[in-house]
Design a protein around this motif. Structure first.
Motif, mmCIF file in Angstrom:
data_model
loop_
_atom_site.group_PDB
_atom_site.id
_atom_site.type_symbol
_atom_site.label_atom_id
_atom_site.label_comp_id
_atom_site.label_asym_id
_atom_site.label_seq_id
_atom_site.Cartn_x
_atom_site.Cartn_y
_atom_site.Cartn_z
ATOM 1 N N LEU A 15 84.974 35.712 28.812
ATOM 2 C CA LEU A 15 83.551 35.458 29.050
ATOM 3 C C LEU A 15 82.952 36.513 29.985
ATOM 4 C CD1 LEU A 15 83.455 31.552 29.510
ATOM 5 C CD2 LEU A 15 82.639 32.886 27.550
ATOM 6 N N PHE A 16 83.678 36.865 31.032
ATOM 7 C CA PHE A 16 83.185 37.870 31.983
ATOM 8 C C PHE A 16 83.069 39.240 31.315
ATOM 9 C CE2 PHE A 16 83.955 34.690 35.115
ATOM 10 C CZ PHE A 16 83.278 35.063 36.260
ATOM 11 N N ASP A 17 84.078 39.576 30.512
ATOM 12 C CA ASP A 17 84.062 40.900 29.877
ATOM 13 C C ASP A 17 82.962 41.036 28.831
ATOM 14 O OD1 ASP A 17 86.030 41.986 31.388
ATOM 15 O OD2 ASP A 17 87.635 41.822 29.879
ATOM 16 N N THR A 18 82.589 39.936 28.203
ATOM 17 C CA THR A 18 81.589 40.017 27.130
ATOM 18 C C THR A 18 80.174 39.756 27.629
ATOM 19 O OG1 THR A 18 81.997 37.684 26.604
ATOM 20 C CG2 THR A 18 83.238 39.339 25.357
ATOM 21 N N ASP A 19 80.058 39.418 28.920
ATOM 22 C CA ASP A 19 78.722 39.168 29.481
ATOM 23 C C ASP A 19 78.105 40.502 29.876
ATOM 24 O OD1 ASP A 19 76.678 38.610 31.625
ATOM 25 O OD2 ASP A 19 77.213 36.545 31.129
ATOM 26 N N ALA A 20 76.958 40.844 29.300
ATOM 27 C CA ALA A 20 76.309 42.127 29.539
ATOM 28 C C ALA A 20 75.808 42.242 30.973
ATOM 29 C CB ALA A 20 75.149 42.314 28.565
ATOM 30 N N VAL A 21 75.358 41.153 31.535
ATOM 31 C CA VAL A 21 74.847 41.200 32.912
ATOM 32 C C VAL A 21 75.969 41.497 33.898
ATOM 33 C CG1 VAL A 21 73.758 39.855 34.741
ATOM 34 C CG2 VAL A 21 72.968 39.618 32.360
ATOM 35 N N LEU A 22 77.115 40.816 33.737
ATOM 36 C CA LEU A 22 78.226 41.002 34.666
ATOM 37 C C LEU A 22 78.923 42.342 34.483
ATOM 38 C CD1 LEU A 22 79.851 37.421 34.574
ATOM 39 C CD2 LEU A 22 78.162 38.344 36.178
ATOM 40 N N GLU A 24 77.337 45.302 34.109
ATOM 41 C CA GLU A 24 76.565 46.364 34.766
ATOM 42 C C GLU A 24 75.720 45.718 35.858
ATOM 43 O OE1 GLU A 24 76.646 49.574 34.485
ATOM 44 O OE2 GLU A 24 78.033 49.715 32.785
ATOM 45 N N LEU A 25 76.243 45.764 37.098
ATOM 46 C CA LEU A 25 75.553 45.107 38.205
ATOM 47 C C LEU A 25 75.197 46.090 39.302
ATOM 48 C CD1 LEU A 25 77.712 41.855 38.680
ATOM 49 C CD2 LEU A 25 75.407 41.993 37.738
ATOM 50 N N THR A 26 74.112 45.824 39.994
ATOM 51 C CA THR A 26 73.762 46.532 41.232
ATOM 52 C C THR A 26 73.487 45.459 42.267
ATOM 53 O OG1 THR A 26 72.784 48.387 40.018
ATOM 54 C CG2 THR A 26 72.196 48.143 42.351
ATOM 55 N N VAL A 27 74.352 45.408 43.311
ATOM 56 C CA VAL A 27 74.312 44.321 44.291
ATOM 57 C C VAL A 27 74.094 44.919 45.684
ATOM 58 C CG1 VAL A 27 75.513 42.318 45.234
ATOM 59 C CG2 VAL A 27 75.921 43.018 42.866
ATOM 60 N N CYS A 28 73.210 44.276 46.448
ATOM 61 C CA CYS A 28 72.928 44.729 47.805
ATOM 62 C C CYS A 28 73.426 43.688 48.797
ATOM 63 C CB CYS A 28 71.431 44.958 47.988
ATOM 64 S SG CYS A 28 70.991 45.509 49.664
ATOM 65 N N GLU A 72 77.282 49.473 42.983
ATOM 66 C CA GLU A 72 77.148 49.462 41.513
ATOM 67 C C GLU A 72 78.525 49.244 40.913
ATOM 68 O OE1 GLU A 72 74.934 52.846 40.025
ATOM 69 O OE2 GLU A 72 74.099 53.157 42.048
ATOM 70 N N GLY A 73 78.629 48.284 39.969
ATOM 71 C CA GLY A 73 79.924 48.038 39.360
ATOM 72 C C GLY A 73 79.896 46.882 38.401
ATOM 73 N N LYS A 74 81.068 46.263 38.199
ATOM 74 C CA LYS A 74 81.198 45.157 37.258
ATOM 75 C C LYS A 74 82.077 44.076 37.879
ATOM 76 C CE LYS A 74 84.242 45.259 34.083
ATOM 77 N NZ LYS A 74 85.060 45.475 32.880
ATOM 78 N N ILE A 75 81.920 42.876 37.318
ATOM 79 C CA ILE A 75 82.712 41.755 37.799
ATOM 80 C C ILE A 75 84.041 41.724 37.057
ATOM 81 C CG2 ILE A 75 82.887 39.238 37.931
ATOM 82 C CD1 ILE A 75 80.970 40.388 39.920
ATOM 83 N N ASN A 76 85.116 41.630 37.838
ATOM 84 C CA ASN A 76 86.460 41.477 37.268
ATOM 85 C C ASN A 76 86.974 40.066 37.545
ATOM 86 O OD1 ASN A 76 86.734 43.996 36.171
ATOM 87 N ND2 ASN A 76 87.888 44.858 37.899
ATOM 88 N N TYR A 77 87.576 39.495 36.529
ATOM 89 C CA TYR A 77 88.231 38.206 36.699
ATOM 90 C C TYR A 77 89.722 38.414 36.472
ATOM 91 C CZ TYR A 77 89.460 33.299 36.252
ATOM 92 O OH TYR A 77 90.025 32.053 36.434
ATOM 93 N N PHE A 78 90.523 38.091 37.518
ATOM 94 C CA PHE A 78 91.960 38.342 37.449
ATOM 95 C C PHE A 78 92.662 37.090 36.928
ATOM 96 C CE2 PHE A 78 90.300 41.175 40.665
ATOM 97 C CZ PHE A 78 90.834 42.395 40.280
ATOM 98 N N VAL A 79 93.293 37.257 35.767
ATOM 99 C CA VAL A 79 93.928 36.132 35.104
ATOM 100 C C VAL A 79 95.065 35.540 35.948
ATOM 101 C CG1 VAL A 79 95.265 35.452 33.062
ATOM 102 C CG2 VAL A 79 93.295 36.983 32.816
ATOM 103 N N ARG A 89 81.951 50.980 41.303
ATOM 104 C CA ARG A 89 82.009 52.378 40.869
ATOM 105 C C ARG A 89 81.306 53.293 41.862
ATOM 106 N NH1 ARG A 89 81.364 49.704 35.817
ATOM 107 N NH2 ARG A 89 79.104 49.739 36.069
ATOM 108 N N ARG A 90 80.325 52.763 42.567
ATOM 109 C CA ARG A 90 79.576 53.569 43.522
ATOM 110 C C ARG A 90 79.099 52.664 44.660
ATOM 111 N NH1 ARG A 90 74.591 56.697 41.191
ATOM 112 N NH2 ARG A 90 76.310 57.755 40.098
ATOM 113 N N VAL A 91 79.244 53.186 45.908
ATOM 114 C CA VAL A 91 78.771 52.475 47.095
ATOM 115 C C VAL A 91 77.777 53.385 47.809
ATOM 116 C CG1 VAL A 91 79.405 51.409 49.290
ATOM 117 C CG2 VAL A 91 80.959 51.240 47.330
#
Length: 392
Positions: A15-22, A24-28, A72-79, A89-91
């Motif tokens: 679900l996390f990998d197929t979610d387009a929002v998760l 490509e994220l930019t979080v402050c 800037e990055g993506k959400i990872n879910y560790f099985v 990817r960038r701070v």
């Protein structure tokens, strides 16, 4: 339908990998809990409402605790662990400073100006404390680590625990009370500590109440808060900082077994030095005795020669004097022999005496008086029939 944990985690991961929002994220948020890893950095990104764990590789900008950054990055879910993190990817740091970090800096500057962190006021921490006061949680690993290390190194140590909360509401008051309690006891040193954790977990040790309690304590205080990369204001106020609670225990105790070995090595070295010096002294004494004996023998030989010469001189003098006296005696004997009346009688003279003594004059006897005439071979008794004096 019943599924396994792995199946559930795999589904959530999909679900996390197929979610387009998760993806490509930019979080402050504010960066906290930065820890260096072999290939990058682990850190947390937080705001007033929550926090998320993050990771970035070493080729990204290094995250700095207390700064507000855009990640800037993506959400990872560790099985395997069922945990979520933001793979960065960038701070990009902003010009804003995090409120928590700003508060930390302001309090540090304030206390520093008051002299609470000055090296001149820090007390000497004993290296062989007989009684140690510990302010920490009674259920955490800290008290077990300190106890194990202390009793292993220095079994005769007395450990006194003042149990406190090390985070959460009321923790700073309990910790300050624990420090104040040991301030009025006979402990040699106080260890204040807790295990590692996030900046929020350690925040109680950045509180003004705890820092002032540490600074005002009459006993030496060792701060053992967090791990090597964690710094708190309590560390600056303490008389010594330990990277871990175990290291704090090592600071204030001696490794008895190691000291025994060290002392044994010192004694062995001293005994060896003494044996060497004794051997050197024996050799030196033997040499000096030999030199002394040779000197005595030489001196005795010299004295013997001198005595022999003196005896020889005395013998010569005695012999010479004896010869002189013998010659003189012979002369005296000859002279006496010449004067000996017996020898005179041998020449035909006689020795006349009467009852009144030696007759030297005709006037000493009367006619008819008996006299004795001693000759060389006998005595004659005669009667004076006449006497005649010589005419002058």
């Amino acid at each position: 339908m019943t599924i396994t944990v792995t199946q559930l985690n795999n589904y959530i991961h999909w679900l996390f990998d197929t979610d387009a929002v998760l993806g490509e994220l930019t979080v402050c948020g504010e960066i906290t809990n930065v820890k260096r890893a072999r290939d990058g950095w682990y850190f947390s990104l937080k705001d007033e409402g929550g926090a998320i764990n993050c990771f970035c590789y070493a080729n990204a900008s290094e995250p700095v605790t207390g700064t507000v950054a855009v990640v800037e990055g993506k959400i990872n879910y560790f099985v395997r662990t069922g945990s979520v993190s933001l793979f960065s990817r960038r701070v990009t740091a902003t010009t804003n400073t995090g409120a928590a970090y700003l508060k930390f800096v302001e309090l540090k500057e304030k206390l520093q100006k008051e002299g609470l962190f000055d090296e001149e006021r820090k007390k000497l921490v004993p290296h062989c404390a007989r009684k140690i006061g510990i302010v920490t949680s009674e259920t955490g690993a800290v008290i077990h680590d300190i106890t194990n290390v202390t009793l292993r190194r220095q079994p005769f140590t007395d450990l006194l625990l003042y149990p406190v909360k090390v985070q959460g509401t009321g923790a700073e008051q309990e910790i300050a009370a624990g420090i104040a309690y040991f301030n009025d006891t006979d402990v040699d040193v106080v260890i204040v500590g807790r295990g590692g954790g996030s900046n929020e977990d350690l925040s109680v040790f950045n509180s003004e109440t705890v820092v002032r309690a540490v600074a005002s304590c009459n006993k030496p205080v060792v701060s053992a808060v967090g791990h090597g990369i964690d710094f708190t204001l309590c560390d600056f106020a303490a008389d010594r900082r330990a990277v871990t609670p175990s290291e704090a225990a090592e600071f204030v105790t001696l490794d008895v077994e190691r000291e025994k070995l060290r002392l044994k090595a010192c004694l062995d070295r001293i005994n060896g030095n003494i044996a060497t010096k004794l051997q050197d002294s024996k050799q030196r004494i033997a040499y000096n005795c030999k030199v002394l004996y040779l000197g005595i023998d030489k001196r005795l030989a010299q004295m013997q020669n001198k005595i022999t010469l003196c005896v020889s001189d005395i013998e010569n003098c005695v012999k010479y004097r004896s010869e002189q006296l013998t010659v003189k005696l012979d002369k005296t004997v000859n002279r006496l022999s010449t004067l000996n009346p017996t020898n005179i009688l041998k020449r035909g003279y006689g020795y006349v005496s009467s009852n009144r003594g030696v007759v030297k004059s005709v006037n000493q006897v009367e006619v008819g008086e008996h006299v004795q005439i001693d000759l060389q071979d006998g005595r004659l008794t005669a009667t004076v029939t006449c006497k005649e004096a010589k005419t002058k």
